[in-house]
Design a protein around this motif. Structure first.
Motif, PDB file in Angstrom:
ATOM      1  N   UNK A 112       0.966  -1.219  -0.047  1.00  0.00           N
ATOM      2  CA  UNK A 112       0.115   0.041   0.056  1.00  0.00           C
ATOM      3  C   UNK A 112       0.877   1.228   0.077  1.00  0.00           C
ATOM      4  N   UNK A 113       2.005   1.211   0.676  1.00  0.00           N
ATOM      5  CA  UNK A 113       2.702   2.542   0.660  1.00  0.00           C
ATOM      6  C   UNK A 113       3.210   2.941  -0.775  1.00  0.00           C
TER       7      UNK A 113
ATOM      8  N   UNK B  58       0.079   4.368  -2.425  1.00  0.00           N
ATOM      9  CA  UNK B  58       0.101   5.742  -1.788  1.00  0.00           C
ATOM     10  C   UNK B  58       0.929   6.760  -2.379  1.00  0.00           C
ATOM     11  N   UNK B  59       2.128   6.317  -2.706  1.00  0.00           N
ATOM     12  CA  UNK B  59       3.123   7.198  -3.142  1.00  0.00           C
ATOM     13  C   UNK B  59       3.151   7.627  -4.334  1.00  0.00           C
TER      14      UNK B  59
ATOM     15  N   UNK C  42      -6.168   7.331   0.158  1.00  0.00           N
ATOM     16  CA  UNK C  42      -7.290   6.383   0.660  1.00  0.00           C
ATOM     17  C   UNK C  42      -7.955   7.027   2.063  1.00  0.00           C
TER      18      UNK C  42
ATOM     19  N   UNK D   7      -0.149  15.895  14.819  1.00  0.00           N
ATOM     20  CA  UNK D   7       0.685  14.719  14.592  1.00  0.00           C
ATOM     21  C   UNK D   7       0.000  13.675  13.465  1.00  0.00           C
TER      22      UNK D   7
ATOM     23  N   UNK E  29       0.513  14.896  10.580  1.00  0.00           N
ATOM     24  CA  UNK E  29       1.874  14.858   9.912  1.00  0.00           C
ATOM     25  C   UNK E  29       2.347  13.346   9.274  1.00  0.00           C
ATOM     26  N   UNK E  30       1.768  12.264   9.890  1.00  0.00           N
ATOM     27  CA  UNK E  30       1.922  10.983   9.701  1.00  0.00           C
ATOM     28  C   UNK E  30       1.691  10.816   8.019  1.00  0.00           C
ATOM     29  N   UNK E  31       0.513  11.623   7.721  1.00  0.00           N
ATOM     30  CA  UNK E  31       0.177  11.660   6.106  1.00  0.00           C
ATOM     31  C   UNK E  31       0.955  12.521   5.372  1.00  0.00           C
ATOM     32  N   UNK E  32       1.780  13.267   5.902  1.00  0.00           N
ATOM     33  CA  UNK E  32       2.893  14.062   4.994  1.00  0.00           C
ATOM     34  C   UNK E  32       3.560  13.330   3.953  1.00  0.00           C
ATOM     35  N   UNK E  33       3.611  13.901   2.801  1.00  0.00           N
ATOM     36  CA  UNK E  33       4.446  13.240   1.565  1.00  0.00           C
ATOM     37  C   UNK E  33       5.047  14.283   0.914  1.00  0.00           C
TER      38      UNK E  33
ATOM     39  N   UNK F 109      -5.689  14.252   6.691  1.00  0.00           N
ATOM     40  CA  UNK F 109      -4.627  13.471   6.641  1.00  0.00           C
ATOM     41  C   UNK F 109      -4.396  12.862   5.298  1.00  0.00           C
ATOM     42  N   UNK F 110      -5.225  12.453   4.668  1.00  0.00           N
ATOM     43  CA  UNK F 110      -4.927  11.775   3.285  1.00  0.00           C
ATOM     44  C   UNK F 110      -4.367  12.765   2.376  1.00  0.00           C
TER      45      UNK F 110
END
Lengths: 630, 233
Positions: B70-71, B74-75, B80, B95, B98-102, B146-147
């Motif tokens: 999945x990563x 996503x990238x 999702x 936080x 920030x987990x969703x940040x790309x 977040x997504x």
């Protein structure tokens, strides 16, 4: 006053050591959901490596000591990383049992590797330069090194807190502890995250071990002796919570420091009693969160099918062939076969809890042992003969399972498993310490069968009837409405509850039933050997049963039968070799990695393959599915 | 943009999807309709690489995504948003984000914290609060934000209107319109026909893991028996 302060400080120093190893375990569990027995090995390796490094670097003084300690911790981290990448990464999606047994295989391998490198003798490490004396506080001598440890624990806690709250990596680790699948869907490479968390956790274990060398001799028992306490601390604190681990380590160590003043024998059992009490009040530990008990997500189970007529015929044939063995073979074979029968019943009863009941038990040996000891005790103290003893023993183990089960079924997942372990450790501790009644380490000898059953042949038939009968009962129960209910609860507790099933009651009864039959296996074993020792109750014995279930394959009722037979045969052969742990560990890893559905699964895959070759055109996949679940 | 062909998925022994085929065009909002348990969520999870046993094909911009972790998906640009608001309850709002940040993507709009806070003003006020202390609607907004932090080109929205107050559903419709205006493609799964009609261009109907209908809402309205058969409860 000074004396009590000294006790308190000793307790706090112990707490720091315990915290270091437990927090690594907690971090690893939180992210990867692996219950890592090999963590004890990492601790032991940390101690051995730092013994070697610090001894060689002693010319450098304090720098040599602390440098050696840190380098050992990092080396252990690298070893942990290798283990994760080479082995554990392949089994993250496997059921908990596989991971547990695989890490136990790693523990065996590392233990023999350490034996080969450092030898069997205890090694006394050098003291820390500048901290080798004692200071007087209120008149009591306190080792300076203990004071240093008391500082190191909270400092490490603070550092980990900073990493977890101030770095992106830490935030990702905390997020993964709550929902790792979602973290992956947000673009985070789970493999990297898992490996790095495993590295950090292993470094902590290595550090804990390395810092221990000035305090205790390095030896080959450090791995298993520490892992029990580390599990307890992690569970009391809440799995995945580092702060919880700290509080729990302090609680256990300080309580212990004072409890031994009143009742010196208690230190073996105290941590487990505290854990049981905490879990009854807080089922997720002090700081654990609901959901933290779950292992790795695994695929749902396919339904069990009753044996088809051919299968029934085959099982009947096996029993008949076994019954004919005494006609053609020597006494030695029969002794071995009695061992196999006992193991089969023991493994089948554990499989009933795990496979059908869906409850993981790390302490099934407790009920086997209670059965064996109950028989031995009534023979020794009441002078009863074999037959009444054989009736009393399963009842006693059933009662033990009834009592412990009442607590255990209130929990779920890994917490449940840990409480079963605690129960087993408490029983073991009491048996070990209560010398006047149980004989302690010397066990109870002179538990001989009745005259009519004293020949090898007669006892073999008795064992065959009892064990085959016990296995038959377990199978009946699995396919009775009671078994349907259990499987329903296993697959969806909420739905089972919604249709009016008293889930706890059913699980409780399943636990008791399995405990009773484990006790039957125990009593057959006691009379077969003529003696009972505390070993039958210890962690290794529980793990043996888990390995048997795993070897055979957890998804089928035939699995434990096959697994137990093969286990006993392999064990009786391999334990004669010098590095048998190493070989045994390799066999375990081989099964976990190559035949994850166990021998029964591998066998039915082979059968399906052959069938498809003989009758072209049949649907191989379908056949395989049928075969696997029979 | 996204093309699903003959997708079969199963959990253990239970087959959920039977040859699902569908497409999502560039800058299009498509609704995936169906009753509870019809296979909507499984379709989305399969696209996202979160179902292990599957076969068929999932093409994203022509590249095969089936079987990738999945990563990676996503990238590549697929975001999702799960149903049941799977936020990280023990992390603060910021936080969580920030987990969703790309990294920024050349071919998709970049979402900064400021931009997201204008779209979701409640989240700004609560940015220091723990996820578990948010209301249901706020949690739903947080999962979407977040997504979006991952700067996706395609967003899979699983049941966005489920279990939230009507006033939040309205806000949700506004958010989806905003995503379309920004040039994203959106696939939403829905049981609520009214809401789906409000926000999407086209619809698929899935039942028992099979596609039963494909077309515009105007066409669907012309055949009331279709929605009666596959959607009515």
């Amino acid at each position: 006053m000074g004396f009590y302060l000294a006790q308190l400080l000793t307790g706090l120093a112990n707490a720091s050591s315990l915290f270091l190893i437990a927090c690594g375990l907690s971090i690893i569990f939180g992210v990867t959901r692996i219950v890592n027995f090999a963590h004890g090995s990492f601790y032991m390796l940390g101690a051995y490596l730092s013994y070697t490094l610090v001894t060689h670097l002693s010319a450098l003084g304090a720098l040599g000591f602390w440098g050696g300690v840190l380098v050992s911790a990092l080396l252990v981290g690298v070893i942990g990383l290798l283990v994760e990448v080479l082995i554990l990464r392949r089994i993250y999606r496997a059921p908990e049992l596989f991971q547990l047994v695989a890490t136990f295989g790693i523990l065996l391998i590392i233990e023999d590797a350490a034996l080969a490198i450092w030898g069997a003798q205890d090694l006394l490490g050098p003291r820390a330069p500048g901290l080798s004396k004692a200071v007087r506080i209120l008149g009591e001598p306190i080792p300076q090194y203990d004071l240093a440890l008391i500082v190191i624990g909270p400092v490490v806690l603070g550092l980990i807190w900073l990493i977890f709250h101030r770095t992106r990596w830490g935030v990702l680790v905390r997020a993964a502890t709550q929902d790792r699948e979602m973290v992956g869907a947000l673009g985070v490479n789970q493999a990297l995250l898992f490996s790095s968390a495993f590295f950090l956790g292993s470094v902590m274990a290595g550090l804990g071990g390395a810092l221990q060398i000035p305090r205790e001799a390095v030896n080959l028992n450090m791995d298993l002796s520490v892992i029990g306490d580390a599990f307890v601390v992690v569970v009391i604190g809440g799995m995945g919570s580092v702060t919880g681990a700290f509080i729990a380590a302090v609680l256990i160590s300080v309580l212990n420091a004072f409890a031994v003043l009143v009742f010196p024998q208690i230190s073996l059992v105290l941590p487990f009693i505290v854990m049981a009490l905490v879990l009854v009040v807080r089922p997720y530990g002090l700081l654990g969160k609901p959901g933290s008990e779950k292992g790795a997500p695994a695929d749902p189970e396919a339904p069990l099918r009753p044996l088809n007529p051919a299968g029934r015929l085959a099982m009947g044939a096996v029993v008949v062939i076994l019954a004919l063995v005494p006609l053609v073979s020597a006494d030695f074979t029969m002794i071995l076969l009695v061992d196999v029968l006992i193991a089969v019943l023991f493994a089948a009863s554990l499989h009933f809890i795990m496979g059908t009941g869906g409850m993981i038990s790390f302490g099934h040996a407790a009920y086997f042992g209670v059965g064996a000891y109950a028989a031995a005790l009534v023979v020794k103290w009441l002078g009863l003969s074999m037959v009444p003893a054989m009736i009393v023993a399963p009842v006693a183990s059933g009662l033990a399972a009834l009592v412990f089960g009442w607590f255990c079924v209130r929990l779920s997942g890994v917490y449940l498993g840990m409480l079963t372990l605690a129960a087993a450790q408490i029983v073991w501790g009491v048996t070990f310490q209560w010398q006047d009644v149980t004989g302690g380490d010397d066990g109870i000898i002179g538990v001989w069968p009745a005259k009519w059953a004293s020949s090898e042949t007669a006892y073999f038939y008795l064992a065959l009837v009892l064990c085959a009968g016990g296995v038959w009962l377990l199978r009946r129960a699995a396919h009775a409405p009671f078994g349907y209910m259990l499987r329903g609860i296993r697959d969806s507790e909420i739905r089972a509850e919604a249709i009016g099933v008293d889930t706890r009651f059913h699980q409780w009864m399943a636990f008791t039933f399995a405990g009773t039959l484990a006790g039957l296996a125990g009593v057959v074993s006691a009379f077969a050997k003529g003696s009972v020792f505390p070993d039958v109750l210890n962690i290794s014995s529980s793990i043996d049963a888990l390995i048997m279930v795993l070897l055979g394959g957890i998804h089928t009722l035939l699995g434990p039968l096959l697994g137990a037979s093969v286990f006993v045969l392999i064990e009786s052969w391999v334990t004669r070799l010098e590095y048998w742990r190493f070989i045994f560990g390799l066999i375990i890893l081989g099964v976990v990695l190559i035949a994850p559905d166990g021998l029964a699964g591998a066998l039915s895959r082979l059968l399906a393959f052959l069938k498809a070759r003989i009758r072209p055109g049949t649907d191989t996949k379908k056949e395989a599915l049928h075969g696997q679940r029979s | 943009m996204l093309e699903v062909r003959e997708l079969n998925s199963q959990y253990g022994g239970a087959k959920i999807l039977h040859g699902v085929t569908m497409t999502l065009g560039a800058n299009e909002v498509v609704a995936l309709l169906g009753r509870n348990g019809a296979g909507k969520s499984t379709t989305m999870k399969s696209i996202m690489g979160m179902v292990r046993q599957k076969s068929g094909s999932v093409l994203y911009e022509g590249a095969e995504m089936l079987g990738r972790p999945s990563h990676v998906i996503c990238r590549a640009g697929v975001g999702y948003v799960p149903e049941e608001r799977r936020i990280f309850k023990e992390l603060t709002v910021e936080e969580n984000l920030s987990v969703g940040k790309r990294e920024k993507r050349a071919d998709a709009p970049e979402w900064t914290l400021d931009h997201l806070y204008t779209l979701f003003p409640n989240l700004k006020e609560r940015r220091r609060n723990l996820g578990k202390h948010l209301s249901g609607g706020e949690q739903q907004m947080l999962t979407i934000a977040r997504t979006l932090m991952g700067n996706p080109k395609v967003v899979l929205l699983d049941e966005p209107s489920e279990g939230i107050a009507p006033v939040i559903v309205e806000q949700m419709a506004h958010v989806i319109a905003e995503l379309k205006r920004e040039g994203l493609s959106v696939l939403i799964s829905e049981q609520n026909l009214h809401f789906a009609r409000l926000v999407s261009d086209r619809a698929y109907i899935i039942e028992k893991g099979q596609m039963r209908y494909e077309g515009t809402f105007a066409e669907l309205d012309a055949q009331p028996e279709v929605s009666a058969k596959y959607l009515a409860v």
